[in-house]
Design a protein around this motif. Structure first.
Motif, PDB file in Angstrom:
ATOM      1  N   ARG A  33      -1.145  42.313  25.875  1.00 25.64           N
ATOM      2  CA  ARG A  33       0.387  42.569  26.141  1.00 25.64           C
ATOM      3  C   ARG A  33       0.357  42.791  27.913  1.00 25.64           C
ATOM      4  NH1 ARG A  33       3.823  46.619  22.685  1.00 25.64           N
ATOM      5  NH2 ARG A  33       3.794  44.626  21.203  1.00 25.64           N
ATOM      6  N   GLN A  50      -1.166  36.935  29.742  1.00 27.70           N
ATOM      7  CA  GLN A  50      -0.073  38.200  29.120  1.00 27.70           C
ATOM      8  C   GLN A  50       0.947  37.645  28.173  1.00 27.70           C
ATOM      9  OE1 GLN A  50       2.104  40.073  32.529  1.00 27.70           O
ATOM     10  NE2 GLN A  50       2.698  42.015  31.429  1.00 27.70           N
ATOM     11  N   ASP A  52       3.354  38.751  25.117  1.00 26.29           N
ATOM     12  CA  ASP A  52       4.852  39.915  24.628  1.00 26.29           C
ATOM     13  C   ASP A  52       4.986  39.209  23.582  1.00 26.29           C
ATOM     14  OD1 ASP A  52       6.036  42.016  23.682  1.00 26.29           O
ATOM     15  OD2 ASP A  52       6.127  42.786  25.716  1.00 26.29           O
TER      16      ASP A  52
END
Length: 285
Positions: A33, A50, A52
């Motif tokens: 994250r 990245q 999420d």
């Protein structure tokens, strides 16, 4: 390429450490994250992406070119099922050849409240049609050894596990198992019940703490509600206190016990015994 989700978490970092023993860093992707919190992994040569759980588009980018993905279960209570659903969908869109998931020991029959989310996730995995391997992790020894300083301060180890036997292992043991599964073929379709070789009660743990520390610590078995209240008094958030008390209660019903030794067979060595877990905690303190 192997993608490890939750790579900056305690388990994720250990999995990457294990994988680096047998894989070049260029084959590993740390899906995180926060890129800032993963700079130590980047320094090892691991690719950072990245990801999420709440933003599916980031998962699509993170899984590009992935052959295998390790879905480390989310720690966000109340959101996990939908977060896991998003990861599974992204893995399917990426056509991964293996999706591994860290579930809960005997998730299908577990008396622990934690089992609800894991059973739901396992059902989503089966419905996905993806090649899946399920790592049903038992309790981490660290879940209990973290309370040793408090136990020493009060000369009491509190809980509500009764005489339930707990076959815990270290996070490093479970990380090693995940690395083995991600590094070997013909894993799809397997379900591993992973637990420590040695089972103990919290009375046994109190005795081990006493022997090694020189301070007499007694186990205080409380009703579940009283133990939860004690955790709240200690400053734990209500959801965490409820989870820990429920898990102890589940241990009293056999929910944290398994004697199949699948974990030690998978990693090719004995799991960390209670004595070593206590010693490590005392030395760290």
């Amino acid at each position: 390429m192997i993608v490890i989700t939750g790579a900056t978490g305690q388990l994720g970092r250990l999995v990457i450490t294990e994988l680096l023993k047998t894989h070049p860093a260029s084959e590993l992707i740390a899906a995180v994250r926060s890129l800032e919190k993963a700079q130590d992994l980047a320094a090892l040569g691991v690719t950072l992406r990245q990801a999420d759980y709440n933003l599916p588009a980031t998962l699509d980018t993170a899984f590009q070119g992935a052959e295998k993905v390790l879905l480390i279960s989310s720690s966000e209570l109340g959101q996990r099922i939908e977060q896991h659903r998003a990861v599974i969908a992204a893995a399917k869109r990426a056509n991964v050849k293996l999706l591994a998931y860290t579930s809960l020991l005997h998730a299908d029959t577990s008396p622990l409240g934690l089992g609800v989310d894991h059973r739901a996730t396992e059902a989503l995995l089966q419905e996905s049609g993806l090649p899946v391997v399920i790592l049903r992790n038992g309790w981490y020894s660290e879940n209990y050894t973290v309370s040793i300083p408090t136990a020493l301060a009060h000369q009491t180890l509190a809980g509500c596990a009764g005489d339930g036997r707990i076959a815990s292992a270290s996070r490093a043991d479970y990380a090693a198992a995940a690395a083995v599964v991600l590094s070997t073929d013909t894993q799809a379709g397997k379900v591993y019940e992973l637990a420590g070789d040695e089972a103990y009660t919290l009375t046994d743990m109190a005795a081990e703490i006493s022997q090694q520390s020189g301070t007499t610590v007694k186990y205080l078995n409380l009703p579940q509600a009283d133990y939860q209240a004690l955790l709240l008094q200690a400053g734990l958030p209500e959801p965490v206190a409820a989870l820990l008390a429920d898990s102890d209660s589940g241990a009293a019903k056999g929910g944290l016990f398994d004697d199949s030794r699948q974990l030690s067979k998978l990693i090719g060595r004995p799991t960390q015994p209670l004595s070593h877990a206590v010693a490590n905690a005392l030395n760290a303190g």
